[in-house]
Design a protein around this motif. Structure first.
Motif, PDB file in Angstrom:
ATOM      1  N   MET A 220      18.484  52.491  19.691  1.00  0.00           N
ATOM      2  CA  MET A 220      18.725  51.270  18.813  1.00  0.00           C
ATOM      3  C   MET A 220      19.539  50.496  19.508  1.00  0.00           C
ATOM      4  SD  MET A 220      19.255  52.415  14.866  1.00  0.00           S
ATOM      5  CE  MET A 220      18.356  54.086  14.184  1.00  0.00           C
ATOM      6  N   ALA A 224      20.182  46.464  15.865  1.00  0.00           N
ATOM      7  CA  ALA A 224      19.579  47.707  14.956  1.00  0.00           C
ATOM      8  C   ALA A 224      20.373  48.410  14.126  1.00  0.00           C
ATOM      9  CB  ALA A 224      18.433  48.278  15.752  1.00  0.00           C
ATOM     10  N   ARG A 228      20.213  49.186  10.413  1.00  0.00           N
ATOM     11  CA  ARG A 228      19.485  50.384  10.260  1.00  0.00           C
ATOM     12  C   ARG A 228      20.450  51.533   9.914  1.00  0.00           C
ATOM     13  NH1 ARG A 228      14.336  50.727  11.298  1.00  0.00           N
ATOM     14  NH2 ARG A 228      13.284  48.938  11.928  1.00  0.00           N
ATOM     15  N   VAL A 229      21.696  51.502  10.245  1.00  0.00           N
ATOM     16  CA  VAL A 229      22.488  52.847   9.909  1.00  0.00           C
ATOM     17  C   VAL A 229      23.862  52.021   9.249  1.00  0.00           C
ATOM     18  CG1 VAL A 229      23.936  54.344  11.336  1.00  0.00           C
ATOM     19  CG2 VAL A 229      21.710  53.475  12.204  1.00  0.00           C
ATOM     20  N   PRO A 232      22.995  50.746   5.478  1.00  0.00           N
ATOM     21  CA  PRO A 232      22.457  52.012   4.275  1.00  0.00           C
ATOM     22  C   PRO A 232      23.632  52.847   3.848  1.00  0.00           C
ATOM     23  CG  PRO A 232      20.748  51.837   6.118  1.00  0.00           C
ATOM     24  CD  PRO A 232      21.864  50.941   6.529  1.00  0.00           C
ATOM     25  N   THR A 233      24.595  53.160   5.194  1.00  0.00           N
ATOM     26  CA  THR A 233      25.665  53.834   4.841  1.00  0.00           C
ATOM     27  C   THR A 233      26.930  53.338   4.088  1.00  0.00           C
ATOM     28  OG1 THR A 233      26.707  53.369   6.956  1.00  0.00           O
ATOM     29  CG2 THR A 233      25.404  55.655   6.804  1.00  0.00           C
TER      30      THR A 233
ATOM     31  N   PRO B  88      22.544  59.750   7.166  1.00  0.00           N
ATOM     32  CA  PRO B  88      22.693  60.227   5.618  1.00  0.00           C
ATOM     33  C   PRO B  88      21.664  59.722   4.750  1.00  0.00           C
ATOM     34  CG  PRO B  88      24.577  58.682   6.305  1.00  0.00           C
ATOM     35  CD  PRO B  88      23.835  58.975   7.416  1.00  0.00           C
ATOM     36  N   HIS B  89      21.196  58.360   5.190  1.00  0.00           N
ATOM     37  CA  HIS B  89      20.360  57.863   4.063  1.00  0.00           C
ATOM     38  C   HIS B  89      19.016  58.191   4.210  1.00  0.00           C
ATOM     39  CE1 HIS B  89      20.540  55.392   7.567  1.00  0.00           C
ATOM     40  NE2 HIS B  89      19.571  54.616   7.259  1.00  0.00           N
ATOM     41  N   MET B 102      11.815  54.360  17.571  1.00  0.00           N
ATOM     42  CA  MET B 102      12.495  53.334  18.066  1.00  0.00           C
ATOM     43  C   MET B 102      12.002  53.147  19.619  1.00  0.00           C
ATOM     44  SD  MET B 102      14.704  52.378  16.221  1.00  0.00           S
ATOM     45  CE  MET B 102      15.124  51.047  16.853  1.00  0.00           C
TER      46      MET B 102
END
Lengths: 320, 385
Positions: A220, A224, A228-229, A232-233, B88-89, B102
């Motif tokens: 990534m 990104a 993307r990380v 959401p967290t 986690p999601h 990716m």
């Protein structure tokens, strides 16, 4: 009685202080003007039929009306027909106070339009704030670059500046750009939220570095990783920020009042309240409070839905 | 698949030298462990290999090509983290899919909702799906694919992290203490599984651990690191039986090796507690050296034993017994491995005599380096008396 009774007493007093204006607002939105003036009728008022004087006045029969009504009242004098027509008008214009207040709220001013404006403005502000704050917070929390601490210091410094202090320069800048009386004037000054950057940065500090490294190994790019990380967290923190942001800008009266002059199509809901500020003939408290109730309802509904998150968010940030 | 070459890597964090010139050659398909106490720089070295950290100097070659300045993602290495670092999601399947997505999908195809309708997406998605299933079957996590990491146990998360690492067929696997968050029983089981996985994939594994047992049991070679240097890099049995330095000898082996001080005479004769040993270290002059004795090198002996003492503590492991013996004249107790049948004789406080075979003793100089030019001479009758 436990020995903590005094704590409860203090809390109950606090609740009363907070709830009282709200109670008044909802109660007034149910009552007739007479009951509001005399301060009677309990919470709901007696809900007796009342006559809308303005409605009757508008339907005051002219000579033509009387002539047209001749057929329905054969063999009667003009005066008698007139009395009968006024009585008809009064019958048509009488309604329960609650119906009167809420129908006035929606008919007297384009309240739905105001609500729509409120949604457009608060949603755009929040979205742009997120687009700016998330990458900024990520950089401040997780990337190493020269001057990072200074930049973060500036962010903290900006938290100390009250909006009212910079309202005038902002207004002048918007005027020079010809942006007053536009959605841009309502949105642009709020798009960079230092509070949002600070809040998200504090949250990102708690995200383990391993997760980011894993994302890098997975291929990534830094952006990104943000979307993307980290996004959401960070949903709980983002919810907390959303509530601060949306509540602040939905309820804001000060700034829209400054930059929106005249064009009612751009009014936000709080500006709509002014419609019922009577000047010579007294204020229409009933419809005004009905409008206020309509305005706060979306926030209350949102709060009830997101109650758990809201409390989480406040304990997470513990400020503002 | 390819080998790795690490050439004279140094790393400074501010004023501290974390790595002081580390060189390593890792063959294709080798399982190499970097082992050392915490703070020895092993994790930093792994992160430099991965490209997550930049070295201060030195060069790394993957498959013969230098990788300086190449992003972590472009080195085609995959890494398993101590904390597993699962997203986690995302569900297990989505977690494993991330590295494939990716790499193979275009930015348009990766769009959250619209991506599904991009040309060629259906074929790609099916292909990725098959590979996920394949990896999940290999790791026996096929039944967990729909769960979120929060609903998994530590061991299962660990497998998912392995799955995410192996699904894209990398040049080498980097594992950063992947077992340290598991409980003892699961650790032993997973240890064997990782070793099997290595044999099956025939890929290069670089495994960082502070646990010398893990390093001993899984690796083809162990690189023992301390203070930012590699002290010795050799096969596990060589590191154990023939350590280069006293630090390596002390770090590898559990319980720890016994170190006793010995005196070396001008002639090269070595004395332990004023008693001559059948060892000769010639040409080193007079001085004090250290003798390393593994717990299993010691054996019970009678009255004339060179070391005499009494039992101060004993640990019964069932199949064997580790006994601490406080010997007169030595600063600290010696650990001795006894067979269960000797348990009666080794009650707390019992007097014990210990002897050892000189061939199994390891001699270290005052500088901590191993002294290898030791000759054994059988004592004459006169000397024994």
């Amino acid at each position: 009685m436990t020995r903590d009774w005094w704590k409860h007493l203090i809390l109950i007093l606090g609740v009363i202080v907070v709830i009282a204006p709200f109670y008044m607002m909802v109660s007034y939105s149910f009552k007739s003007p007479g009951e509001i003036d005399r301060g009677e009728g309990g919470f709901f008022g007696r809900q007796e039929m009342m006559v809308d004087e303005r409605c009757v006045k508008l339907r005051d029969p002219s000579r033509d009306d009387i002539a047209a009504a001749m057929d329905r009242f054969p063999g009667q004098t003009d005066a008698a027909i007139r009395t009968a027509l006024v009585a008809e008008a009064e019958a048509d214009c009488s309604m329960r106070p609650v119906v009167f207040n809420y129908s006035k709220a929606f008919t007297e001013a384009p309240l739905l339009r105001y609500l729509l404006n409120g949604v457009i403005v608060t949603a755009s502000i929040f979205l742009i704030q997120v687009v700016v704050a998330l990458p900024a917070a990520y950089a401040l929390a997780k990337l190493k670059f020269w001057g990072r601490e200074t930049v973060f210091g500036l962010v903290l410094f900006c938290l100390l500046i009250p909006v009212h202090a910079i309202a005038l320069p902002l207004y002048i800048m918007l005027t020079k750009l010809g942006l007053t009386n536009s959605y841009a004037a309502l949105v642009v000054p709020w798009t960079i939220s230092v509070f949002g950057i600070f809040l998200m940065r504090q949250f990102f500090m708690t995200v383990p570095d391993d997760l980011i490294d894993a994302a890098r190994m997975d291929g990534m790019s830094e952006l990104a990783i943000v979307w993307r990380v980290m996004l959401p967290t960070a949903v709980p923190a983002l919810m907390a920020f959303a509530i601060f942001s949306v509540v602040a800008h939905w309820n804001d009266y000060f700034w829209p009042r400054i930059v929106i002059s005249g064009n009612r199509d751009l009014f936000t809901p709080p500006l709509g309240l002014r419609e019922f500020k009577g000047d010579a003939d007294g204020s229409f408290f009933g419809p005004m409070m009905a409008t206020a109730t309509v305005i706060v309802t979306p926030l209350i509904v949102a709060f009830l839905i997101a109650q758990k998150r809201f409390i989480e968010g406040i304990t997470l940030s513990g400020m503002k | 698949m390819a080998g790795l070459k690490i050439e004279n890597i140094t790393k400074r964090f501010g004023e501290t030298d974390v790595l002081k010139g580390v060189s390593l050659d890792i063959a294709d398909g080798e399982f190499l462990s970097l082992v050392g106490p915490s703070g020895c720089g092993k994790s930093t070295l792994l992160r430099i290999i991965a490209g997550l950290e930049e070295q201060s100097s030195g060069e790394i070659y993957i498959g013969g090509a230098p990788v300086a300045g190449r992003r972590a993602a472009d080195r085609n290495l995959s890494m398993v983290f101590q904390s597993y670092a699962l997203y986690p999601h995302l569900s297990v399947a989505e977690n494993i899919a991330v590295p494939l997505k990716m790499r193979r999908l275009s930015p348009l195809q990766r769009l959250p909702v619209l991506g599904r309708f991009m040309p060629g997406m259906r074929h790609q998605a099916a292909e990725i799906g098959t590979e996920i299933t394949h990896a999940a079957k290999m790791l026996e996590i096929a039944h967990l694919l729909d769960r979120k990491p929060g609903q998994l146990s530590g061991g299962q998360r660990q497998r998912v992290a392995l799955g995410r690492a192996l699904v894209r067929d990398p040049t080498a696997f980097l594992l950063d203490e992947p077992l340290s968050n598991l409980d003892a029983k699961l650790r032993v089981q997973t240890r064997a599984e990782i070793a099997q996985l290595h044999r099956r994939l025939e890929a290069t594994f670089i495994y960082v651990t502070h646990d010398q047992v893990e390093a001993m049991t899984m690796s083809d070679r162990i690189a023992v690191m301390m203070g930012g240097r590699i002290l010795q890099c050799a096969a596990p049995d060589v590191v154990y039986d023939d350590p280069d330095t006293i630090e390596v000898a002390e770090f590898i082996g559990s319980p720890k090796i016994n170190i006793v001080p010995v005196e070396v005479a001008e002639t090269g004769e070595i004395c332990l507690l004023d008693r001559k040993l059948d060892l000769l270290a010639q040409g080193r002059g007079k001085g004090v050296m250290s003798l390393g004795l593994r717990p299993e090198a010691l054996r019970l002996a009678g009255e004339d034993a060179p070391i005499k003492g009494h039992v101060v503590h004993s640990e019964n492991l069932g199949a064997e017994l580790f006994v601490q013996i406080d010997a007169a004249g030595l600063g600290h107790p010696l650990t001795f491995r006894a067979a269960p049948r000797d348990r009666q004789a080794l009650a707390l406080g019992a007097p014990v005599g210990l002897a050892f075979d000189a061939a199994q003793a390891l001699l270290f100089g005052a500088d901590g380096l191993r002294v290898r030019d030791v000759r054994h001479h059988l004592p004459t009758q006169a000397e024994v008396a």
